[in-house]
Design a protein around this motif. Sequence first.
Motif, PDB file in Angstrom:
ATOM      1  N   THR A  52       2.413  -6.395   8.084  1.00  0.00           N
ATOM      2  CA  THR A  52       1.466  -5.333   7.742  1.00  0.00           C
ATOM      3  C   THR A  52       0.098  -5.731   8.276  1.00  0.00           C
ATOM      4  N   SER A 171       2.875   4.070   9.386  1.00  0.00           N
ATOM      5  CA  SER A 171       1.754   4.097   8.437  1.00  0.00           C
ATOM      6  C   SER A 171       1.595   5.510   7.906  1.00  0.00           C
ATOM      7  N   LEU A 178      -4.879   4.631   3.334  1.00  0.00           N
ATOM      8  CA  LEU A 178      -3.589   4.043   3.661  1.00  0.00           C
ATOM      9  C   LEU A 178      -2.759   3.861   2.399  1.00  0.00           C
ATOM     10  N   GLU A 181       2.617   1.080   4.766  1.00  0.00           N
ATOM     11  CA  GLU A 181       2.606   0.530   6.116  1.00  0.00           C
ATOM     12  C   GLU A 181       3.820  -0.374   6.288  1.00  0.00           C
ATOM     13  N   SER A 183       5.939  -2.693   9.471  1.00  0.00           N
ATOM     14  CA  SER A 183       5.918  -3.216  10.825  1.00  0.00           C
ATOM     15  C   SER A 183       7.269  -3.015  11.474  1.00  0.00           C
TER      16      SER A 183
END
Length: 387
Positions: A52, A171, A178, A181, A183
């Motif tokens: 993240t 995201s 935010l 999120e 990856s």
Amino acid sequence: MKLLIFLSLFINLCISQKQFIVPYKVYDFLPTQPGFNLNYTKYATDKSIKGTGLVKSLLNPITHKPEYCCGNSPFNYISNQNEFDQSFKETPGVTKTVINDFKFYPQFYTGGYVNNEIFVNPYNPIDGKGWNEGIPGNNRYWCIEGHYKFKYEVNSKTSNYFQLYGRGDTSVFIDGKLAFEFSSVNPGGSSSVNHKTLNLQVGNSYTFDFFMCQRFDQNKPYPYISFHSPFIFECNNIPGVNDDVCPPKCIVEKDCNDNNPCTVDACPSPSINIPRNANISNYCTHTPVQCKENPNKCTPNICNINDGKCAQTPVQCEENPNKCTPNTCNINNGKCEASPPKTCPPKSIVGVLGIGVACQPYKCEPSSGNCIVDSSKSPLSQLLCSN
């Protein structure tokens, strides 16, 4: 690379739910573009790579895009600002764009909840499109973005949580902040946020902005993403950002007015998938005004085209060529029917003490409806009549 997307919205079962559709934009990249076709095996085994922290916590209020965080970093698989900034941008010679739709379908569950779900497996949004126009196989290198809004309405059956399960470079921003999120190097994960902690005010509308990229080579496992949301999304038309994505916005007075006060004009149902750049007026509805029924069918309540009000309007019957049996309205069924033949009484020729003792017969003339002498009968055919 395949992607599974599943978006669910929890709402009270008593609320009628139908399929609804929201669009999103896909940016297609060539595998030679920096920041794509990355070596998944290398990054997935490197424990120093962060899962993240790729984007800043606030959405850029001008571009409405995520921003790279926070300076060039060897600990992110996207290591510099330039590679990230291209992700959600139309650049001639670098990207080709495709517009797709997410279709939500209601699924009912115990406990009074209904999930509106998108479930696509495999999810290949631009196979045979973009740079791969007409080319078989998976088009693997792309980013997608969707800009939506929802009305914050809660009750005892509303789920408290937005939830996200995913495997992909993803995201999500709620009200510009935010919320989730993930990856692309993660094997898969999940997260949730209680919407009651987001300082949202009941009755207000808020934005929901969604971004995802498929950057890695063919060694990467199939990515997927699953959203659960308590609220219904609609496309958020942001001028200069995605006004080429959202279906045309409908305003009844402007787009659907047929200038007929005896129809109720309405914008098309949200469940109708209106093509972009279509004339939305072609999808409006115009329902005739319904007037209360009058027991007398010969004076029905009909909408007045001049003011849109219901008023008693006599039935106009077509003229009967035979004026001795004129068409009149039947109050029981409102139909025009020929009336019984007109009778013409005889007239006295010779009278005694006010009583006719010799009478001239009369008959009805069909062409005029007047009573005329019936020359086919003699004056003595009827001996008594009114004087």
